[in-house]
Design a protein around this motif. Structure first.
Motif, PDB file in Angstrom:
ATOM      1  N   HIS A  84       0.853  -1.182   0.000  1.00  0.00           N
ATOM      2  CA  HIS A  84       0.000   0.000   0.000  1.00  0.00           C
ATOM      3  C   HIS A  84       0.895   1.240   0.000  1.00  0.00           C
ATOM      4  O   HIS A  84       1.604   1.505   0.982  1.00  0.00           O
ATOM      5  CB  HIS A  84      -0.897   0.007   1.241  1.00  0.00           C
ATOM      6  CG  HIS A  84      -1.846  -1.155   1.303  1.00  0.00           C
ATOM      7  ND1 HIS A  84      -3.183  -1.038   0.996  1.00  0.00           N
ATOM      8  CD2 HIS A  84      -1.633  -2.461   1.631  1.00  0.00           C
ATOM      9  CE1 HIS A  84      -3.761  -2.222   1.128  1.00  0.00           C
ATOM     10  NE2 HIS A  84      -2.850  -3.104   1.512  1.00  0.00           N
ATOM     11  N   LEU A  85       0.876   2.000  -1.079  1.00  0.00           N
ATOM     12  CA  LEU A  85       1.715   3.190  -1.184  1.00  0.00           C
ATOM     13  C   LEU A  85       1.061   4.345  -0.444  1.00  0.00           C
ATOM     14  O   LEU A  85      -0.102   4.686  -0.693  1.00  0.00           O
ATOM     15  CB  LEU A  85       1.946   3.541  -2.653  1.00  0.00           C
ATOM     16  CG  LEU A  85       2.737   2.496  -3.443  1.00  0.00           C
ATOM     17  CD1 LEU A  85       2.829   2.880  -4.915  1.00  0.00           C
ATOM     18  CD2 LEU A  85       4.141   2.311  -2.859  1.00  0.00           C
ATOM     19  N   VAL A  86       1.825   4.966   0.471  1.00  0.00           N
ATOM     20  CA  VAL A  86       1.270   6.031   1.319  1.00  0.00           C
ATOM     21  C   VAL A  86       2.068   7.330   1.248  1.00  0.00           C
ATOM     22  O   VAL A  86       1.639   8.342   1.794  1.00  0.00           O
ATOM     23  CB  VAL A  86       1.171   5.573   2.793  1.00  0.00           C
ATOM     24  CG1 VAL A  86       0.221   4.398   2.933  1.00  0.00           C
ATOM     25  CG2 VAL A  86       2.549   5.229   3.363  1.00  0.00           C
ATOM     26  N   GLY A  87       3.217   7.329   0.604  1.00  0.00           N
ATOM     27  CA  GLY A  87       4.024   8.536   0.546  1.00  0.00           C
ATOM     28  C   GLY A  87       4.934   8.551  -0.653  1.00  0.00           C
ATOM     29  O   GLY A  87       5.340   7.502  -1.160  1.00  0.00           O
ATOM     30  N   ASN A  88       5.233   9.759  -1.116  1.00  0.00           N
ATOM     31  CA  ASN A  88       6.134   9.925  -2.268  1.00  0.00           C
ATOM     32  C   ASN A  88       7.002  11.142  -2.007  1.00  0.00           C
ATOM     33  O   ASN A  88       6.571  12.282  -2.194  1.00  0.00           O
ATOM     34  CB  ASN A  88       5.328  10.111  -3.559  1.00  0.00           C
ATOM     35  CG  ASN A  88       6.225  10.352  -4.757  1.00  0.00           C
ATOM     36  OD1 ASN A  88       7.269   9.730  -4.878  1.00  0.00           O
ATOM     37  ND2 ASN A  88       5.817  11.265  -5.631  1.00  0.00           N
ATOM     38  N   GLY A  89       8.211  10.899  -1.545  1.00  0.00           N
ATOM     39  CA  GLY A  89       9.109  11.983  -1.154  1.00  0.00           C
ATOM     40  C   GLY A  89       9.676  11.684   0.219  1.00  0.00           C
ATOM     41  O   GLY A  89       9.694  10.537   0.680  1.00  0.00           O
ATOM     42  N   ARG A  90      10.107  12.716   0.887  1.00  0.00           N
ATOM     43  CA  ARG A  90      10.673  12.555   2.223  1.00  0.00           C
ATOM     44  C   ARG A  90       9.598  12.026   3.175  1.00  0.00           C
ATOM     45  O   ARG A  90       8.470  12.522   3.210  1.00  0.00           O
ATOM     46  CB  ARG A  90      11.211  13.893   2.715  1.00  0.00           C
ATOM     47  CG  ARG A  90      11.850  13.859   4.109  1.00  0.00           C
ATOM     48  CD  ARG A  90      12.269  15.269   4.522  1.00  0.00           C
ATOM     49  NE  ARG A  90      12.742  15.301   5.889  1.00  0.00           N
ATOM     50  CZ  ARG A  90      14.008  15.166   6.267  1.00  0.00           C
ATOM     51  NH1 ARG A  90      14.933  15.011   5.331  1.00  0.00           N
ATOM     52  NH2 ARG A  90      14.358  15.204   7.528  1.00  0.00           N
ATOM     53  N   ALA A  91       9.941  10.992   3.943  1.00  0.00           N
ATOM     54  CA  ALA A  91       8.999  10.400   4.895  1.00  0.00           C
ATOM     55  C   ALA A  91       9.673  10.241   6.256  1.00  0.00           C
ATOM     56  O   ALA A  91      10.894  10.067   6.345  1.00  0.00           O
ATOM     57  CB  ALA A  91       8.518   9.039   4.393  1.00  0.00           C
ATOM     58  N   ASN A  92       8.877  10.295   7.308  1.00  0.00           N
ATOM     59  CA  ASN A  92       9.392  10.157   8.674  1.00  0.00           C
ATOM     60  C   ASN A  92       9.527   8.682   9.050  1.00  0.00           C
ATOM     61  O   ASN A  92       8.726   8.141   9.814  1.00  0.00           O
ATOM     62  CB  ASN A  92       8.446  10.855   9.658  1.00  0.00           C
ATOM     63  CG  ASN A  92       8.680  12.347   9.737  1.00  0.00           C
ATOM     64  OD1 ASN A  92       9.791  12.821   9.505  1.00  0.00           O
ATOM     65  ND2 ASN A  92       7.643  13.098  10.073  1.00  0.00           N
TER      66      ASN A  92
END
Length: 299
Positions: A84-92
């Protein structure tokens, strides 16, 4: 070192590797880029969620919480193997870790034990949160582990990285224990084996395989750390036979399945034959010299 994949390229890479992908609404623009750099990227970090249930885990990783805003990773890998993709870029997800570990990942060398937290990993690593309680008892279904391997291999393949670019959160910082329940060294061997095939199980030559179990012609590089653990494996025997064949034997007998100093001395001769000198010819196999040796696939 590489520029991060675009959203489209990431989805394409995962699906080409045979991964089932679900795109969470808004994931393509969901990031923490306003808080710092995203890229150049150097590798992949594997985590466990300390949660149960797909819906709850995906929601948490997308939204985060008051102390740590989302996204908390780029993809959540469910028990059924769906990513499940939830972010695109900097993530915590990575937080601070050891700069020496980052240097080892970049060089694709054996990882040092992390002992300081002086480097921002959110700049440099993709992150996959894998649904598991992390208590050492919650099982890792085979389909989930396979999806984790394929997702990691997809990013390595897209960037031209070896399996040495895939690490666990606990290998990045001494403040974490994840992922718990399997050995990252074994996981990297599986990723390396996967990288010996083309997307969706085809051979590296580009010919279509009949299934995801297609075997490569040559043994994928097991990783630097694997040899330093003095393995006993058919892979070591196959390597030794190739060293004998190319005129680099230091064996009084054998070779055999147990890694010994004779294997290391023989491999050092091979490295010198390739033109390596100094510490680059210390007898510990590296990805490039291993590829050049063309060890037949054995397991």
């Amino acid at each position: 070192m590489a520029n991060p994949l675009s959203a489209d390229a990431l989805v394409s890479a995962l699906r080409a590797e045979g991964v089932t992908v679900v795109e969470h609404s808004g994931w393509r623009t969901h990031n923490r880029n306003h808080k710092g750099s995203w890229g150049p990227v150097n590798g992949v970090i594997i985590h466990h969620t300390v949660t149960s249930g797909t819906s709850n885990s995906v929601s948490l990783c997308f939204n985060g919480h008051s102390a740590l805003p989302g996204p908390l990773c780029h993809g959540v890998i469910a028990k059924d193997g769906t990513v499940h993709l939830v972010g695109n870029g900097r993530a915590n997800h990575a937080g601070s870790g050891d700069g020496d570990v980052l240097k080892a990942v970049v060089a694709e060398k054996a990882l040092p034990a992390p002992n300081e937290n002086d480097t921002d990993g959110n700049v440099h690593f993709y992150g996959f949160e894998c649904v598991n309680l992390g208590d050492g008892k919650d099982p890792w279904p085979a389909v989930q582990l396979e999806a984790m391997v394929r997702a990691s291999a997809a990013l390595c393949r897209a960037h031209g990285w070896s399996a040495g670019s895939v690490i666990g959160h606990k290998e990045w910082t001494d403040k974490k224990i994840d992922p718990r329940g399997f050995a990252m060294s074994d996981f990297r061997i599986r990723v390396a084996s996967r990288l010996g095939t083309g997307p969706s199980g085809s051979t590296g030559s580009g010919n279509s395989g009949n299934s995801g179990t297609a075997k490569p012609s040559y043994q994928p590089f097991p990783g630097d750390a694997w040899f330093r653990k003095n393995p006993r494996s058919a892979i070591v025997t196959a390597m030794g036979k190739r060293l004998v064949a190319v005129g680099c034997s230091e064996y009084a007998s054998g070779p055999g399945p147990q890694w010994t100093d004779a294997d290391r001395r023989s491999y050092a001769r091979w490295q010198r034959k390739l033109g390596y000198t100094g510490t680059a010819a210390d007898g510990w196999p590296g990805a490039k010299s291993w590829a050049a040796l063309k060890v037949p696939y054995s397991s």
